[in-house]
Motif scaffolding. Structure first.
Motif, PDB file in Angstrom:
ATOM      1  N   VAL A   1       0.870  -1.175   0.000  1.00 22.83           N
ATOM      2  CA  VAL A   1       0.000   0.000   0.000  1.00 22.83           C
ATOM      3  C   VAL A   1       0.908   1.226   0.000  1.00 22.83           C
ATOM      4  N   THR A   2       0.761   2.100  -0.998  1.00 23.36           N
ATOM      5  CA  THR A   2       1.693   3.220  -1.114  1.00 23.36           C
ATOM      6  C   THR A   2       0.996   4.468  -1.652  1.00 23.36           C
ATOM      7  N   HIS A   3       1.542   5.632  -1.288  1.00 23.44           N
ATOM      8  CA  HIS A   3       1.118   6.916  -1.839  1.00 23.44           C
ATOM      9  C   HIS A   3       2.193   7.481  -2.769  1.00 23.44           C
ATOM     10  N   LEU A   4       3.292   6.758  -2.955  1.00 26.12           N
ATOM     11  CA  LEU A   4       4.409   7.280  -3.736  1.00 26.12           C
ATOM     12  C   LEU A   4       4.346   6.780  -5.175  1.00 26.12           C
ATOM     13  N   PRO A   5       4.287   7.676  -6.161  1.00 26.70           N
ATOM     14  CA  PRO A   5       4.236   7.237  -7.559  1.00 26.70           C
ATOM     15  C   PRO A   5       5.496   6.492  -7.980  1.00 26.70           C
ATOM     16  N   GLN A   6       6.644   6.858  -7.386  1.00 27.09           N
ATOM     17  CA  GLN A   6       7.891   6.175  -7.740  1.00 27.09           C
ATOM     18  C   GLN A   6       7.841   4.697  -7.345  1.00 27.09           C
ATOM     19  N   VAL A   7       7.222   4.432  -6.206  1.00 25.64           N
ATOM     20  CA  VAL A   7       7.100   3.046  -5.751  1.00 25.64           C
ATOM     21  C   VAL A   7       6.070   2.304  -6.607  1.00 25.64           C
ATOM     22  N   ALA A   8       4.922   2.934  -6.834  1.00 22.01           N
ATOM     23  CA  ALA A   8       3.874   2.287  -7.624  1.00 22.01           C
ATOM     24  C   ALA A   8       4.351   1.983  -9.037  1.00 22.01           C
ATOM     25  N   ALA A   9       5.166   2.859  -9.627  1.00 23.31           N
ATOM     26  CA  ALA A   9       5.644   2.649 -10.991  1.00 23.31           C
ATOM     27  C   ALA A   9       6.522   1.413 -11.103  1.00 23.31           C
TER      28      ALA A   9
ATOM     29  N   ASP B   1      -5.089  -1.424 -16.088  1.00 26.71           N
ATOM     30  CA  ASP B   1      -4.269  -1.819 -17.228  1.00 26.71           C
ATOM     31  C   ASP B   1      -3.203  -0.755 -17.444  1.00 26.71           C
ATOM     32  N   GLU B   2      -2.443  -0.872 -18.521  1.00 28.38           N
ATOM     33  CA  GLU B   2      -1.308   0.038 -18.715  1.00 28.38           C
ATOM     34  C   GLU B   2      -1.762   1.489 -18.801  1.00 28.38           C
ATOM     35  N   GLY B   3      -2.832   1.736 -19.562  1.00 28.89           N
ATOM     36  CA  GLY B   3      -3.310   3.105 -19.691  1.00 28.89           C
ATOM     37  C   GLY B   3      -3.839   3.652 -18.391  1.00 28.89           C
ATOM     38  N   ALA B   4      -4.581   2.829 -17.652  1.00 31.01           N
ATOM     39  CA  ALA B   4      -5.128   3.276 -16.373  1.00 31.01           C
ATOM     40  C   ALA B   4      -4.013   3.511 -15.358  1.00 31.01           C
ATOM     41  N   ARG B   5      -2.944   2.736 -15.469  1.00 32.93           N
ATOM     42  CA  ARG B   5      -1.805   2.965 -14.564  1.00 32.93           C
ATOM     43  C   ARG B   5      -1.184   4.336 -14.823  1.00 32.93           C
ATOM     44  N   VAL B   6      -1.096   4.712 -16.076  1.00 34.85           N
ATOM     45  CA  VAL B   6      -0.566   6.054 -16.391  1.00 34.85           C
ATOM     46  C   VAL B   6      -1.428   7.116 -15.730  1.00 34.85           C
ATOM     47  N   GLU B   7      -2.758   6.973 -15.836  1.00 39.08           N
ATOM     48  CA  GLU B   7      -3.661   7.954 -15.239  1.00 39.08           C
ATOM     49  C   GLU B   7      -3.512   7.998 -13.714  1.00 39.08           C
ATOM     50  N   GLU B   8      -3.413   6.817 -13.084  1.00 39.94           N
ATOM     51  CA  GLU B   8      -3.316   6.768 -11.623  1.00 39.94           C
ATOM     52  C   GLU B   8      -2.007   7.360 -11.137  1.00 39.94           C
TER      53      GLU B   8
ATOM     54  N   ALA C   1      -0.206   9.496 -12.749  1.00 33.60           N
ATOM     55  CA  ALA C   1      -0.292  10.932 -13.006  1.00 33.60           C
ATOM     56  C   ALA C   1      -1.058  11.623 -11.889  1.00 33.60           C
ATOM     57  N   ARG C   2      -2.154  11.001 -11.422  1.00 32.19           N
ATOM     58  CA  ARG C   2      -2.891  11.566 -10.283  1.00 32.19           C
ATOM     59  C   ARG C   2      -2.006  11.664  -9.052  1.00 32.19           C
ATOM     60  N   MET C   3      -1.220  10.614  -8.799  1.00 30.92           N
ATOM     61  CA  MET C   3      -0.342  10.612  -7.642  1.00 30.92           C
ATOM     62  C   MET C   3       0.739  11.680  -7.766  1.00 30.92           C
ATOM     63  N   LEU C   4       1.136  11.986  -8.999  1.00 33.18           N
ATOM     64  CA  LEU C   4       2.155  13.007  -9.225  1.00 33.18           C
ATOM     65  C   LEU C   4       1.581  14.421  -9.171  1.00 33.18           C
TER      66      LEU C   4
ATOM     67  N   ALA D   1       4.338  10.399 -16.032  1.00 36.90           N
ATOM     68  CA  ALA D   1       3.898   9.123 -15.479  1.00 36.90           C
ATOM     69  C   ALA D   1       4.265   7.970 -16.408  1.00 36.90           C
ATOM     70  N   ALA D   2       4.018   8.162 -17.719  1.00 33.18           N
ATOM     71  CA  ALA D   2       4.366   7.111 -18.679  1.00 33.18           C
ATOM     72  C   ALA D   2       5.867   6.871 -18.697  1.00 33.18           C
TER      73      ALA D   2
END
Length: 555
Positions: A487-495, A520-527, A529-532, A545-546
């Protein structure tokens, strides 16, 4: 590894069926969306305590089930055999139900189990690190336990603690005997006299029952004789005695039955009655021959009963309890006689201490190389966590006489940069440094654990930037060896994750519920990006994000 988690009516979750994958998975979402609720549900099915608050408002019960692959663990298979749990198709299915009234029940592969059994099983399946786990590392006992677990020395540590207790008990007996010698001598003298007196009585509970039975018979001998004579006269003496009369009547009815067969049943009944009356007559004659007035034997029995009763009254116990009391006194007297022998007590203490030393040396032999290896590995991990030149040491400080935890104290020491000396972790680490060091310790020690699933609940709190990316890589690397959920709030970790879920709140029919979306891959970019970028997500944020996802995938 964890294959599936099914949740029904738990807190703000109505229905969720989640299929998990191998590798490193990230659970992301806004604060309060319910990310930790998933881990709470998993903890519940692994034996955590629960109350009525776990049940969604307005529902009768919450239900959580989890399916795990059976790991190749000999210890786990032995535990399953011991619990008589059958495993089919290599799967372990755990189920937990919590009712609105607070009652809880659990099952494992269809068999009802207790919570402690779920907890024992959970230790083989899943290792959960909470977001404040690194704070526990400030405690000396937590540091010692972590080292012993890392060194595979948990059993050796338990043996040391047991041997130490035995040594201290032997020491206390010797010192107590020396201190209370006069009082012990008086108690020993009194007990010796009491044991001799009660032993001389030579009494046991069986005799007490026999005495009371015989006394009752002798005390009523006259009445027994008179009654027996009266019945004997009625049964066997005179023209109208019952036994001969039944015989004569039987002969008569037999003759009649020869004429009319319907009297056969009556003939049989009279014949049976005659036989029984005759048998009763002979048994009563034998009894009457034995019964006699014996005043002397009666007096002997009453004297014996009186002696036993007096002894029981003297010591305030029931007569049948006297043999047990004698056993207690003898055991205590033996203990006191041992205490009266200082040389014997000293020898016992020396023997207990020698046994402790053997156990303590074995534990020290396991700790020393593990401490050196752990120090080296954590120091190396610190270099990539924005603490270049930092050092970590598991210090073992000898304890003069030893203690319940061995011949040495365990202390984690750290120097965050090259110019600092090594000092206790609790005194020198800042919040951010403690988070990073704690994460390094958890990840490194987790590699040595046997559990196939690792869960990290916001353990990356207090880190960011390039350090967060390194944390993500560490978790990704760990995910190559076992299943890792974070469980994380960090985009660097989630990526860096192999797969990612988004947990969010949604309103339905006026009720706020938690939902999970597999990205999926596209939704991960959106998520990411939200975290960033927060609320306003721009093309630049999406591009960043991509890029992060692409860089993590290429690493």
């Amino acid at each position: 590894m964890l294959r599936r988690l099914t949740i029904r009516d738990f807190v703000i979750v109505d229905r969720l069926e989640l299929d998990f994958e191998a590798g490193f998975g990230a659970l992301t979402g806004e604060t309060g969306a319910g990310k930790s609720i998933l881990l709470d549900a998993l903890g519940l099915v692994l034996g955590d305590r629960a109350d009525a608050s776990a049940v969604r408002v307005g529902r009768e019960r919450a239900e959580i089930s989890a399916e795990f692959d059976l790991p190749p663990s000999a210890a786990l298979r032995a535990w399953l055999d011991e619990q008589a749990i059958e495993v089919e198709d290599g799967a372990l299915i755990l189920r937990r139900v919590v009712e609105a009234g607070g009652r809880s029940r659990a099952w494992l592969n269809g068999s009802a189990v207790a919570l402690n059994q779920l907890r024992e099983l959970g230790e083989h399946l899943c290792d959960i690190h909470g977001q404040h786990a690194h704070h526990a590392l400030l405690r000396g006992d937590a540091q010692r336990q972590l080292l012993d677990t890392h060194a595979g020395a948990a059993e050796a540590a338990a043996a040391v603690a047991a041997a130490y207790r035995q040594w201290q008990q032997a020491r206390a007996r010797r010192e107590g005997a020396e201190r209370d010698n006069a009082a012990t001598a008086r108690e020993r003298e009194l007990l010796g006299w009491q044991v001799d007196e009660l032993a001389a009585l030579a009494f046991d509970a069986t005799e007490w029952a026999e005495l009371n039975h015989e006394h009752g018979r002798l005390a009523h001998a006259a009445a027994l004789m008179e009654g027996a004579d009266e019945v004997l006269a009625a049964l066997g003496e005179g023209d109208f005695a019952a036994a001969p009369l039944l015989g004569r009547l039987g002969v008569r009815i037999d003759a009649l039955a020869a004429i009319d067969g319907e009297l056969g049943a009556v003939s049989e009944l009279l014949g049976s009655a005659a036989i029984q009356a005759d048998e009763a007559l002979h048994a009563l004659r034998r009894y009457r021959e034995r019964v006699d007035l014996d005043p002397q034997r009666l007096a002997e029995i009453e004297a014996r009963i009186g002696a036993v009763t007096d002894m029981a009254r003297k010591h305030r116990v029931a007569p049948e309890e006297l043999p047990a009391l004698l056993g207690q006194w003898r055991a205590r007297l033996e203990e006191l006689e041992l205490g009266a022998d200082p040389a014997r007590l000293a020898a016992a203490e020396t023997e207990a201490r020698a046994a402790y030393e053997v156990c303590a040396q074995r534990l020290s032999a396991l700790r020393a190389p593990a401490a050196a290896a752990l120090s080296e590995r954590i120091s190396a991990a610190m270099q990539g966590l924005a603490m270049a030149g930092g050092r970590f040491e598991v210090a073992l400080t000898e304890v003069a006489e030893g203690g319940a935890h061995g011949r040495e104290e365990v202390e984690f020491r750290v120097a965050a940069n090259p110019s600092q000396p090594l000092r206790p972790l609790a005194r020198v680490a800042s919040g951010g440094e403690l988070s990073r060091i704690g994460l390094a310790i958890q990840v490194i020690t987790s590699r040595d654990a046997a559990t196939p699933t690792m869960i990290f609940d916001e353990v990356d709190v207090g880190v960011g930037g390039g350090v967060a990316e390194i944390v993500g890589r560490m978790l990704r690397e760990l995910g190559r060896e076992r299943q890792v959920l974070c469980v994380t709030h960090l985009p660097q970790v989630a990526a860096c994750a192999d797969w990612q879920w988004n947990i969010a709140k949604a309103e339905r029919d006026g009720e706020v519920l938690s939902r999970v979306v597999v990205l999926d891959e596209g939704a991960r970019v959106e998520e990411i990006a939200r975290m960033l970028g927060g609320v306003n997500i721009t093309a630049t944020t999406r591009s960043h994000a991509a890029e992060m996802l692409g860089a993590a995938g290429a690493a």
